[in-house]
Design an enzyme around this catalytic site. Structure first.
Site, PDB file in Angstrom:
ATOM      1  CB  THR A 198      -2.170  11.741   5.227  1.00 50.28           C
ATOM      2  OG1 THR A 198      -0.968  10.979   5.395  1.00 50.28           O
ATOM      3  CG2 THR A 198      -1.815  13.143   4.777  1.00 50.28           C
ATOM      4  CG  ASP A 254      -1.653   1.312   1.383  1.00 52.64           C
ATOM      5  OD1 ASP A 254      -2.090   1.871   0.357  1.00 52.64           O
ATOM      6  OD2 ASP A 254      -1.783   1.800   2.523  1.00 52.64           O
ATOM      7  CB  ILE A 255       2.164   3.394  -2.688  1.00 57.19           C
ATOM      8  CG1 ILE A 255       2.927   2.158  -3.189  1.00 57.19           C
ATOM      9  CG2 ILE A 255       3.044   4.630  -2.786  1.00 57.19           C
ATOM     10  CD1 ILE A 255       3.257   2.218  -4.666  1.00 57.19           C
ATOM     11  N   GLY A 256       1.188   4.937   0.353  1.00 57.38           N
ATOM     12  CA  GLY A 256       0.468   6.083   0.878  1.00 57.38           C
ATOM     13  C   GLY A 256       1.257   7.367   0.695  1.00 57.38           C
ATOM     14  CG  ASN A 257      -0.772  10.998   0.558  1.00 67.62           C
ATOM     15  OD1 ASN A 257      -0.608  11.344  -0.592  1.00 67.62           O
ATOM     16  ND2 ASN A 257      -1.976  10.713   1.047  1.00 67.62           N
ATOM     17  CG  ASP A 268      -7.059   4.618  -0.192  1.00 68.12           C
ATOM     18  OD1 ASP A 268      -7.718   4.865  -1.231  1.00 68.12           O
ATOM     19  OD2 ASP A 268      -6.656   5.517   0.577  1.00 68.12           O
ATOM     20  NE  ARG A 269     -13.273   7.078   0.067  1.00 68.96           N
ATOM     21  CZ  ARG A 269     -14.248   7.873  -0.354  1.00 68.96           C
ATOM     22  NH1 ARG A 269     -14.067   8.635  -1.421  1.00 68.96           N
ATOM     23  NH2 ARG A 269     -15.398   7.907   0.293  1.00 68.96           N
ATOM     24  CG  ASP A 329      -7.298   4.992   6.516  1.00 64.93           C
ATOM     25  OD1 ASP A 329      -6.544   5.323   7.449  1.00 64.93           O
ATOM     26  OD2 ASP A 329      -6.895   4.438   5.488  1.00 64.93           O
TER      27      ASP A 329
END
Length: 246
Positions: A125, A6-9, A102-103, A122
């Protein structure tokens, strides 16, 4: 073993799950241009990764990370899209391809494992609410500034407010500036969770299951008054289910 990426901010979260979607390990590396070496170190100790799936909210990192993971484990991660969730969710919105994966992953696991309707939150950020109807339809949700984001904004935009590390406040009514800021952001986030969930239930016409996830949930959850479940690996489980569930 299934690997979810999972690539997040701010971070790339690597989670290993068994065939029953039980979490075996989870590691985080920074989601910046120097991710390769931390990624290799994080995965070097784990053997038996048979398949992987990737989700990203940072498009420019998707291909580089996908390639790096493929080289490390010997097979590129499976790329999913909104259609991957069709057997779990009815996406009752126009342009489903524009909804963050992701949602959808959060909502997919909630729809599969919790009484419906449901609300997932969630706390990362951003504070991202997803609403799943009684029939398993994804209705949409709410997006607001996250806890750490709000805390950072206060110190950056107001000259006399200090920069603070995120912790759980000891009391609602702060006795100094730092306590006031923590109360406003952390307990304020909990009040938002309660208030938004109550309003969602009003629109749905019945009580909803509430599922909390995200890195800031650990600080906020003790102040939430609505009955809830805490699922730290909600996204990883939803990704694995959508990609490899039967």
């Amino acid at each position: 073993m299934i690997l979810t990426v999972d690539i997040g901010n701010t971070t790339i979260v690597l989670t290993g799950l068994d065939s029953g979607f039980n979490v075996l390990f989870s590691e985080k590396v920074p989601s910046d241009g120097q991710f390769r070496e931390p990624l290799e170190r994080a995965l070097s100790g784990f053997r038996g990764i048979e398949k992987a799936v990737l989700s990203s909210v940072v498009p420019e990192l998707s291909e580089p990370v996908c390639g790096a993971v493929g080289q490390i484990i010997g097979e590129p991660p499976k790329k999913i899209n909104a259609a991957s969730f069709s057997g779990i969710l009815n996406i009752a919105l126009p342009e489903p391809e524009k909804i963050g994966l992701d949602r959808l992953a959060d909502s997919a696991w909630a729809a599969a494992e919790y009484p419906l309707p449901a609300v997932t939150v969630d706390l990362g950020t951003a504070a991202v609410f997803n609403v799943i109807g009684e029939s398993g339809a994804f209705f949409g949700g709410i997006i607001a500034a996250g806890v750490q984001t709000s805390l950072n904004a206060l110190s950056e935009r107001a000259a006399q407010l200090p920069e603070l590390a995120l912790t759980s406040p000891e009391r609602l009514i702060g006795r100094n500036t730092a306590e006031c800021m923590l109360s406003g952001t952390v307990i304020g986030a909990a009040a938002m969770v309660d208030g938004m969930t109550a309003r969602a239930e009003e629109e749905l016409g019945k009580p909803a299951s509430l599922i909390l996830t995200g890195g800031c949930a650990e600080f906020v959850k003790q102040f939430v008054r609505h009955k809830f479940a805490h699922e730290p690996y909600l996204l990883a489980k939803g990704l694995a289910l959508a990609a490899f569930g039967e």
